[in-house]
Scaffold this active site. Sequence first.
Site, mmCIF file in Angstrom:
data_model
loop_
_atom_site.group_PDB
_atom_site.id
_atom_site.type_symbol
_atom_site.label_atom_id
_atom_site.label_comp_id
_atom_site.label_asym_id
_atom_site.label_seq_id
_atom_site.Cartn_x
_atom_site.Cartn_y
_atom_site.Cartn_z
ATOM 1 N N ARG A 99 14.101 -54.141 -20.889
ATOM 2 C CA ARG A 99 15.130 -53.752 -21.852
ATOM 3 C C ARG A 99 16.208 -54.837 -21.937
ATOM 4 O O ARG A 99 16.261 -55.733 -21.087
ATOM 5 C CB ARG A 99 15.744 -52.412 -21.435
ATOM 6 C CG ARG A 99 14.783 -51.236 -21.607
ATOM 7 C CD ARG A 99 15.471 -49.919 -21.345
ATOM 8 N NE ARG A 99 14.568 -48.791 -21.621
ATOM 9 C CZ ARG A 99 14.926 -47.524 -21.558
ATOM 10 N NH1 ARG A 99 16.178 -47.205 -21.218
ATOM 11 N NH2 ARG A 99 14.050 -46.574 -21.833
ATOM 12 N N ASP A 125 13.885 -38.162 -20.248
ATOM 13 C CA ASP A 125 13.767 -38.973 -21.463
ATOM 14 C C ASP A 125 14.777 -38.524 -22.519
ATOM 15 O O ASP A 125 15.109 -37.338 -22.606
ATOM 16 C CB ASP A 125 12.348 -38.842 -22.018
ATOM 17 C CG ASP A 125 12.009 -39.921 -23.026
ATOM 18 O OD1 ASP A 125 12.720 -40.956 -23.059
ATOM 19 O OD2 ASP A 125 11.053 -39.743 -23.790
ATOM 20 N N GLY A 126 15.247 -39.486 -23.314
ATOM 21 C CA GLY A 126 16.073 -39.157 -24.466
ATOM 22 C C GLY A 126 17.528 -39.566 -24.375
ATOM 23 O O GLY A 126 18.303 -39.306 -25.295
ATOM 24 N N GLY A 167 18.957 -42.550 -24.581
ATOM 25 C CA GLY A 167 19.328 -43.522 -25.608
ATOM 26 C C GLY A 167 19.378 -42.908 -26.993
ATOM 27 O O GLY A 167 20.321 -43.157 -27.764
ATOM 28 N N ARG A 168 18.386 -42.093 -27.325
ATOM 29 C CA ARG A 168 18.366 -41.465 -28.651
ATOM 30 C C ARG A 168 19.504 -40.468 -28.806
ATOM 31 O O ARG A 168 20.098 -40.350 -29.875
ATOM 32 C CB ARG A 168 17.014 -40.777 -28.864
ATOM 33 C CG ARG A 168 15.919 -41.723 -29.341
ATOM 34 C CD ARG A 168 14.566 -41.056 -29.308
ATOM 35 N NE ARG A 168 14.072 -40.921 -27.944
ATOM 36 C CZ ARG A 168 13.135 -40.069 -27.573
ATOM 37 N NH1 ARG A 168 12.621 -39.244 -28.473
ATOM 38 N NH2 ARG A 168 12.714 -40.019 -26.329
ATOM 39 N N ARG A 206 3.738 -37.670 -23.309
ATOM 40 C CA ARG A 206 2.894 -38.615 -22.573
ATOM 41 C C ARG A 206 3.450 -38.762 -21.159
ATOM 42 O O ARG A 206 4.576 -38.369 -20.879
ATOM 43 C CB ARG A 206 2.853 -39.979 -23.287
ATOM 44 C CG ARG A 206 4.214 -40.619 -23.509
ATOM 45 C CD ARG A 206 4.071 -41.962 -24.228
ATOM 46 N NE ARG A 206 5.374 -42.561 -24.467
ATOM 47 C CZ ARG A 206 6.128 -42.343 -25.548
ATOM 48 N NH1 ARG A 206 5.680 -41.518 -26.490
ATOM 49 N NH2 ARG A 206 7.301 -42.922 -25.702
ATOM 50 N N GLU A 260 8.756 -51.124 -16.327
ATOM 51 C CA GLU A 260 8.835 -51.581 -17.718
ATOM 52 C C GLU A 260 10.281 -51.626 -18.231
ATOM 53 O O GLU A 260 10.593 -52.390 -19.146
ATOM 54 C CB GLU A 260 7.992 -50.673 -18.618
ATOM 55 C CG GLU A 260 6.484 -50.781 -18.412
ATOM 56 C CD GLU A 260 5.977 -49.930 -17.269
ATOM 57 O OE1 GLU A 260 4.782 -49.984 -16.977
ATOM 58 O OE2 GLU A 260 6.797 -49.213 -16.630
ATOM 59 N N ASN A 261 11.148 -50.811 -17.619
ATOM 60 C CA ASN A 261 12.553 -50.790 -18.066
ATOM 61 C C ASN A 261 13.279 -52.107 -17.801
ATOM 62 O O ASN A 261 14.318 -52.373 -18.412
ATOM 63 C CB ASN A 261 13.316 -49.652 -17.380
ATOM 64 C CG ASN A 261 12.941 -48.282 -17.879
ATOM 65 O OD1 ASN A 261 13.071 -47.285 -17.169
ATOM 66 N ND2 ASN A 261 12.450 -48.197 -19.111
#
Length: 247
Positions: free
Chosen positions: A72, A21-22, A24-25, A195, A68-69
Amino acid sequence: MNIKDTIDKSRLPQHVAIIMDGNGRWAKERGKLRVFGHKNGVAAVRDTVEGAVEIGIKYLTLYAFSTENWNRPKLEVSALMELLVNTINKETKTLMDNGVKLNAIGDLKQLPPKCHKQLHEAMNKTAGNSNSTLTLALSYSARWEITEAARQLANQVQLGLINPGDIDENLFAQHLTMPDIPDPELLIRTSGEQRISNYLLWQLAYSELYFTDKMWPEFRRNDLFEAVYAYQKRERRFGRTSEQLVP
Protein backbone atom coordinates in the site's frame (compact mmCIF):
# COMPACT_ATOMS: atom_id res chain seq x y z
CA MET A 1 -34.95 -10.54 23.43
CA ASN A 2 -31.28 -9.57 23.46
CA ILE A 3 -29.31 -11.45 20.80
CA LYS A 4 -26.83 -12.53 23.48
CA ASP A 5 -29.62 -14.34 25.31
CA THR A 6 -30.28 -16.55 22.26
CA ILE A 7 -26.74 -17.99 22.28
CA ASP A 8 -26.26 -21.50 23.64
CA LYS A 9 -23.18 -21.17 25.87
CA SER A 10 -22.64 -24.94 25.68
CA ARG A 11 -22.09 -24.80 21.89
CA LEU A 12 -19.83 -21.80 21.51
CA PRO A 13 -17.08 -21.88 18.90
CA GLN A 14 -13.82 -22.10 20.81
CA HIS A 15 -12.01 -20.06 18.20
CA VAL A 16 -13.36 -17.20 16.06
CA ALA A 17 -11.24 -15.64 13.32
CA ILE A 18 -12.10 -12.26 11.80
CA ILE A 19 -11.06 -10.45 8.64
CA MET A 20 -11.49 -6.80 9.64
CA ASP A 21 -12.37 -5.32 6.26
CA GLY A 22 -13.79 -1.98 5.16
CA ASN A 23 -11.85 0.64 7.12
CA GLY A 24 -10.68 2.49 4.03
CA ARG A 25 -14.03 2.43 2.24
CA TRP A 26 -15.82 3.52 5.41
CA ALA A 27 -13.52 6.55 5.65
CA LYS A 28 -13.81 7.34 1.94
CA GLU A 29 -17.60 7.38 2.16
CA ARG A 30 -17.20 10.11 4.77
CA GLY A 31 -14.73 12.14 2.73
CA LYS A 32 -11.83 11.22 5.02
CA LEU A 33 -8.39 9.69 4.53
CA ARG A 34 -8.15 5.91 4.85
CA VAL A 35 -6.25 6.18 8.13
CA PHE A 36 -9.39 7.76 9.65
CA GLY A 37 -11.13 4.43 9.10
CA HIS A 38 -8.26 2.50 10.66
CA LYS A 39 -8.38 4.73 13.75
CA ASN A 40 -12.12 4.18 14.13
CA GLY A 41 -11.58 0.47 13.67
CA VAL A 42 -9.78 0.38 17.03
CA ALA A 43 -13.10 0.85 18.86
CA ALA A 44 -14.48 -2.14 16.97
CA VAL A 45 -11.54 -4.27 18.08
CA ARG A 46 -11.99 -3.25 21.71
CA ASP A 47 -15.73 -3.95 21.76
CA THR A 48 -15.38 -7.24 19.89
CA VAL A 49 -12.66 -8.48 22.26
CA GLU A 50 -14.77 -7.56 25.28
CA GLY A 51 -17.80 -9.24 23.69
CA ALA A 52 -15.83 -12.43 23.09
CA VAL A 53 -14.79 -12.52 26.75
CA GLU A 54 -18.35 -11.74 27.82
CA ILE A 55 -19.84 -14.85 26.22
CA GLY A 56 -16.84 -17.12 26.79
CA ILE A 57 -15.01 -17.40 23.46
CA LYS A 58 -11.53 -18.65 24.31
CA TYR A 59 -9.64 -17.68 21.16
CA LEU A 60 -10.06 -14.67 18.86
CA THR A 61 -7.76 -14.10 15.89
CA LEU A 62 -7.83 -10.83 13.96
CA TYR A 63 -6.32 -10.24 10.53
CA ALA A 64 -4.67 -6.91 11.26
CA PHE A 65 -2.04 -6.54 8.51
CA SER A 66 -1.20 -8.88 5.63
CA THR A 67 2.09 -9.25 3.82
CA GLU A 68 0.33 -7.79 0.78
CA ASN A 69 -0.53 -4.66 2.78
CA TRP A 70 3.14 -3.65 2.66
CA ASN A 71 2.43 -2.75 -1.00
CA ARG A 72 0.00 0.00 0.00
CA PRO A 73 1.08 3.67 -0.24
CA LYS A 74 4.01 4.34 2.11
CA LEU A 75 2.12 7.09 3.94
CA GLU A 76 -0.73 4.73 4.80
CA VAL A 77 1.64 1.96 5.91
CA SER A 78 3.58 4.38 8.13
CA ALA A 79 0.34 5.65 9.64
CA LEU A 80 -0.84 2.08 10.26
CA MET A 81 2.39 1.13 12.02
CA GLU A 82 2.22 4.24 14.22
CA LEU A 83 -1.42 3.50 14.97
CA LEU A 84 -0.51 -0.06 15.90
CA VAL A 85 2.10 1.12 18.40
CA ASN A 86 -0.26 3.65 19.96
CA THR A 87 -3.11 1.15 20.10
CA ILE A 88 -0.99 -1.50 21.80
CA ASN A 89 0.10 1.07 24.40
CA LYS A 90 -3.44 2.23 25.10
CA GLU A 91 -5.23 -1.11 24.94
CA THR A 92 -2.91 -3.22 27.08
CA LYS A 93 -4.87 -2.05 30.14
CA THR A 94 -8.11 -3.22 28.48
CA LEU A 95 -6.54 -6.64 27.88
CA MET A 96 -5.41 -6.84 31.50
CA ASP A 97 -8.81 -5.76 32.82
CA ASN A 98 -10.50 -8.50 30.77
CA GLY A 99 -7.94 -11.22 31.43
CA VAL A 100 -6.93 -11.45 27.76
CA LYS A 101 -3.59 -12.84 26.66
CA LEU A 102 -2.08 -11.16 23.59
CA ASN A 103 -0.47 -13.29 20.89
CA ALA A 104 0.84 -12.45 17.41
CA ILE A 105 1.55 -14.47 14.26
CA GLY A 106 3.21 -13.55 11.00
CA ASP A 107 6.60 -12.44 9.71
CA LEU A 108 7.02 -10.18 12.73
CA LYS A 109 10.66 -9.34 11.96
CA GLN A 110 9.33 -7.19 9.11
CA LEU A 111 7.64 -4.84 11.59
CA PRO A 112 9.41 -1.57 12.46
CA PRO A 113 11.63 -1.96 15.58
CA LYS A 114 9.45 0.29 17.74
CA CYS A 115 6.33 -1.64 16.80
CA HIS A 116 8.06 -4.98 17.36
CA LYS A 117 9.25 -3.85 20.80
CA GLN A 118 5.83 -2.60 21.95
CA LEU A 119 4.15 -5.75 20.71
CA HIS A 120 6.44 -8.06 22.64
CA GLU A 121 6.21 -5.95 25.78
CA ALA A 122 2.41 -6.23 25.67
CA MET A 123 2.62 -9.97 25.00
CA ASN A 124 4.91 -10.45 27.98
CA LYS A 125 2.73 -8.31 30.24
CA THR A 126 -0.45 -10.24 29.37
CA ALA A 127 1.16 -13.70 29.26
CA GLY A 128 -0.45 -14.78 32.54
CA ASN A 129 -4.02 -13.93 31.50
CA SER A 130 -6.32 -16.89 30.88
CA ASN A 131 -9.87 -15.71 30.09
CA SER A 132 -9.20 -15.51 26.37
CA THR A 133 -6.36 -15.31 23.86
CA LEU A 134 -6.31 -12.52 21.28
CA THR A 135 -4.04 -13.25 18.34
CA LEU A 136 -3.10 -10.49 15.91
CA ALA A 137 -2.08 -11.63 12.43
CA LEU A 138 0.56 -9.06 11.47
CA SER A 139 2.66 -9.11 8.31
CA TYR A 140 0.90 -12.41 7.80
CA SER A 141 -0.14 -14.52 4.84
CA ALA A 142 -1.24 -18.14 4.84
CA ARG A 143 1.01 -18.99 1.90
CA TRP A 144 3.97 -17.57 3.83
CA GLU A 145 2.96 -19.64 6.88
CA ILE A 146 2.61 -22.89 4.90
CA THR A 147 5.88 -22.26 3.05
CA GLU A 148 7.69 -21.68 6.36
CA ALA A 149 6.30 -24.93 7.77
CA ALA A 150 7.44 -26.85 4.67
CA ARG A 151 10.89 -25.25 4.91
CA GLN A 152 11.25 -26.25 8.57
CA LEU A 153 10.26 -29.84 7.85
CA ALA A 154 12.58 -30.05 4.84
CA ASN A 155 15.43 -28.82 7.02
CA GLN A 156 14.67 -31.48 9.64
CA VAL A 157 14.68 -34.17 6.95
CA GLN A 158 18.00 -32.87 5.64
CA LEU A 159 19.49 -33.01 9.14
CA GLY A 160 18.24 -36.56 9.57
CA LEU A 161 15.95 -35.64 12.46
CA ILE A 162 12.86 -37.04 10.73
CA ASN A 163 12.10 -39.22 7.72
CA PRO A 164 9.84 -37.99 4.90
CA GLY A 165 7.42 -40.76 5.80
CA ASP A 166 7.01 -39.24 9.27
CA ILE A 167 5.31 -36.16 7.85
CA ASP A 168 1.54 -36.25 8.24
CA GLU A 169 -1.16 -33.64 8.87
CA ASN A 170 -0.52 -33.55 12.61
CA LEU A 171 3.23 -33.04 12.27
CA PHE A 172 2.75 -30.40 9.59
CA ALA A 173 0.23 -28.53 11.75
CA GLN A 174 2.72 -28.46 14.62
CA HIS A 175 5.00 -26.33 12.44
CA LEU A 176 2.35 -23.70 11.70
CA THR A 177 2.04 -20.49 13.69
CA MET A 178 -0.67 -21.55 16.18
CA PRO A 179 0.12 -25.20 17.00
CA ASP A 180 -1.47 -25.06 20.46
CA ILE A 181 -4.67 -23.27 19.45
CA PRO A 182 -7.65 -25.14 17.96
CA ASP A 183 -8.59 -24.33 14.37
CA PRO A 184 -11.27 -21.63 14.02
CA GLU A 185 -14.79 -22.99 13.91
CA LEU A 186 -16.09 -19.63 12.66
CA LEU A 187 -14.64 -17.05 10.26
CA ILE A 188 -16.26 -13.62 10.09
CA ARG A 189 -15.54 -11.13 7.33
CA THR A 190 -16.93 -7.60 7.32
CA SER A 191 -17.66 -5.12 4.48
CA GLY A 192 -19.55 -7.50 2.17
CA GLU A 193 -16.51 -9.04 0.51
CA GLN A 194 -16.74 -12.83 0.26
CA ARG A 195 -13.25 -14.27 0.04
CA ILE A 196 -10.60 -15.57 2.44
CA SER A 197 -7.74 -13.32 1.23
CA ASN A 198 -4.79 -15.59 2.05
CA TYR A 199 -5.85 -15.95 5.69
CA LEU A 200 -5.36 -19.15 7.74
CA LEU A 201 -5.85 -21.35 4.67
CA TRP A 202 -4.83 -24.55 6.46
CA GLN A 203 -6.78 -23.81 9.64
CA LEU A 204 -10.00 -22.74 7.88
CA ALA A 205 -10.46 -26.10 6.12
CA TYR A 206 -13.73 -26.82 7.98
CA SER A 207 -14.61 -23.41 9.38
CA GLU A 208 -18.07 -21.94 8.97
CA LEU A 209 -17.91 -18.71 6.95
CA TYR A 210 -20.03 -15.70 7.93
CA PHE A 211 -20.11 -12.55 5.81
CA THR A 212 -21.66 -9.25 6.83
CA ASP A 213 -22.08 -6.04 4.84
CA LYS A 214 -21.23 -3.97 7.91
CA MET A 215 -17.91 -2.11 7.62
CA TRP A 216 -15.36 -2.93 10.32
CA PRO A 217 -15.48 0.50 12.08
CA GLU A 218 -19.22 -0.11 12.66
CA PHE A 219 -18.82 -3.69 13.95
CA ARG A 220 -19.66 -4.20 17.63
CA ARG A 221 -20.15 -7.05 20.09
CA ASN A 222 -23.81 -7.54 19.10
CA ASP A 223 -22.60 -8.21 15.55
CA LEU A 224 -20.27 -10.85 16.97
CA PHE A 225 -23.17 -12.33 18.91
CA GLU A 226 -25.30 -12.47 15.73
CA ALA A 227 -22.50 -14.29 13.91
CA VAL A 228 -22.18 -16.82 16.74
CA TYR A 229 -25.95 -17.34 16.79
CA ALA A 230 -25.94 -17.95 13.02
CA TYR A 231 -23.07 -20.41 13.47
CA GLN A 232 -25.06 -22.35 16.06
CA LYS A 233 -27.94 -22.82 13.61
CA ARG A 234 -25.71 -24.59 11.09
CA GLU A 235 -25.11 -28.33 10.82
CA ARG A 236 -21.41 -29.17 10.90
CA ARG A 237 -20.94 -32.56 9.19
CA PHE A 238 -17.18 -32.76 8.44
CA GLY A 239 -17.82 -34.94 5.38
CA ARG A 240 -20.47 -37.11 7.03
CA THR A 241 -24.20 -37.23 6.30
CA SER A 242 -26.90 -35.64 8.46
CA GLU A 243 -28.11 -39.10 9.46
CA GLN A 244 -24.69 -39.99 10.82
CA LEU A 245 -24.84 -37.04 13.20
CA VAL A 246 -28.01 -38.31 14.90
CA PRO A 247 -27.05 -39.97 18.23
